[in-house]
Design a protein around this motif. Sequence first.
Motif, PDB file in Angstrom:
ATOM      1  N   ASN A  55       0.860  -1.185   0.000  1.00 24.31           N
ATOM      2  CA  ASN A  55       0.000   0.000   0.000  1.00 24.31           C
ATOM      3  C   ASN A  55       0.895   1.233   0.000  1.00 24.31           C
ATOM      4  OD1 ASN A  55      -2.294   1.569   0.155  1.00 24.31           O
ATOM      5  ND2 ASN A  55      -2.741   1.102   2.288  1.00 24.31           N
ATOM      6  N   SER A 105      -2.524   0.048  -8.790  1.00 30.09           N
ATOM      7  CA  SER A 105      -2.202   0.010  -7.359  1.00 30.09           C
ATOM      8  C   SER A 105      -0.718  -0.187  -7.099  1.00 30.09           C
ATOM      9  CB  SER A 105      -2.986  -1.113  -6.672  1.00 30.09           C
ATOM     10  OG  SER A 105      -4.368  -0.885  -6.769  1.00 30.09           O
ATOM     11  N   CYS A 164      -3.626   2.740  -4.895  1.00 25.71           N
ATOM     12  CA  CYS A 164      -4.443   1.605  -4.442  1.00 25.71           C
ATOM     13  C   CYS A 164      -5.905   1.998  -4.222  1.00 25.71           C
ATOM     14  CB  CYS A 164      -3.884   1.039  -3.142  1.00 25.71           C
ATOM     15  SG  CYS A 164      -2.197   0.419  -3.259  1.00 25.71           S
TER      16      CYS A 164
END
Length: 530
Positions: A103, A346, A353
């Motif tokens: 992330n 992402s 993301c």
Amino acid sequence: MSKLATIASVSFRNNSPYILPQIRSSFSRFPKMLSSSQSSAIHSSNSPRNSTMTPDSINQRVRTMEYAVRGALPIRAEQIQRDLEAGSKDYNFNKTIFCNIGNPQQLEQKPITFLRQVSSLVEYPELLSLENSSHTKALFPEDAIQRAKDVLSYVGSSVGAYTGSTGLPKVRQSVANFIKQRDGFESSPDNIQLTNGASGAVERVLELIVSDPSVGIMIPIPQYPLYTASLTRFGAQAVPYYLNESTDWGMDVSGLDKVINDARSKGINVKSIVVINPGNPTGGVLSEQNMQEIIKFCEKEKIVLLADEVYQTNVYMPDQKPFHSFKKIACQLDSPVEMFSFHSISKGMIGECGRRGGYLEMHNISPEIKEILFKMASVSLCSNVLGQIAVDIMVNPPKPNDPSYKLYNEEINGIYSSLKLRSQKLCDAFNKQENMSCRPAQGAMYLFPQIVLPSKFVEKCKSEGKEPDQEYSMMMLEATGVCVVPGSGFGQVPGTYHFRSTFLPPERDFDNFIATFDKFHSSFMSEFRN
């Protein structure tokens, strides 16, 4: 249905020989985690009297589905972070570092300026009106303004409106152009569907393929838990094949014959194979020869190839291990293999993301199946429109003479260089530890070091009903604030232990991250060394 593993495994049928190791939560270090029976009891006590919907009455596949990268450790890490923010002095660190999931922007990767500029303008098109044009030109480069106008011309009145079910035709054409330029072979926008990230694409295709509970899907071990979670939800069976750690997580394609034959002898109808390249969680990149062998295996066995290629720009040894798409290799071989390939905004250097943008490409898929996939897309109405626009920017970035080109490339190259440096630095740190070895990241965003846990520790864990790699990872979190995912969440060779860590934390945090881990591991080995 067999009894579920708690954190990262999935539920398979009782007659399936392919059961990933069960994992138990580290309750001694995570007192607020509850057993399933305790949780059910609490939920029942809080439910309305005579409730129709109870944990036992709902779809048990959904209830038993698990997803390791958001399991017990990140839940505990979030609790610790809340404690720290409330002023707790109970920990030897002042922040938690979430290395459990890829992330990037959560770990302070800077968004790409051009993408955010275009997004801002299409979100608020009043900035493009005549009365605001002088102010807008002072804030935004000319090509960002023109791209926003172009986007609005084919989106329509607002990005808040639905698009066509498979996505904006202009963006699908941009994706097809990108694939042709990347591979040197034609691609058609009719074979492209825009989706809510690659995950949405994978789930759509798996739902299409899984026709009944006898269906098996071959998945790599270690694997990304999206696959086992989705197969549990759709009622299919995972058929694992093991990657080879000693060859930088390459594939022993000759071993696939035994895997598929064993599965079929048990009555499993193997329909497809998943290949993740570059690999998650391993960071390996497949050789061209490996890919050719996989395609020929699919041809021979008449199975569908699912090519998860979301990390295709995260390749850190491009001279020795470049990325090749499976579509390109299949075209070079003039192969009839049926294939779906997936990509996403992402990962890579984009790292968006939360915008949920991705696509799938169909290759050698019949018109009848394409029509059914279109119907499936129609049920979801459309994918996230801002995600679609971000996909367009990813595959069609500023050109060399555009005002934004220089900054765009500086940002992309800066992120890439930093990721490569961090991957090397963290790999070196792991390899310096006692009883630990780590293959370098050839691609993706992760390292998957193997740790030889002391037998005294392993025996202690097993006597207490705990999984050793889960307990080690929880101890690491409590001591350092670094949250990783135990290897059993992805599957691993029985008797081996690993954990997956991203190398996404900011460079300024890296020395402290490595130093605190070094101190923890040394202390751990001193306590449990045989």
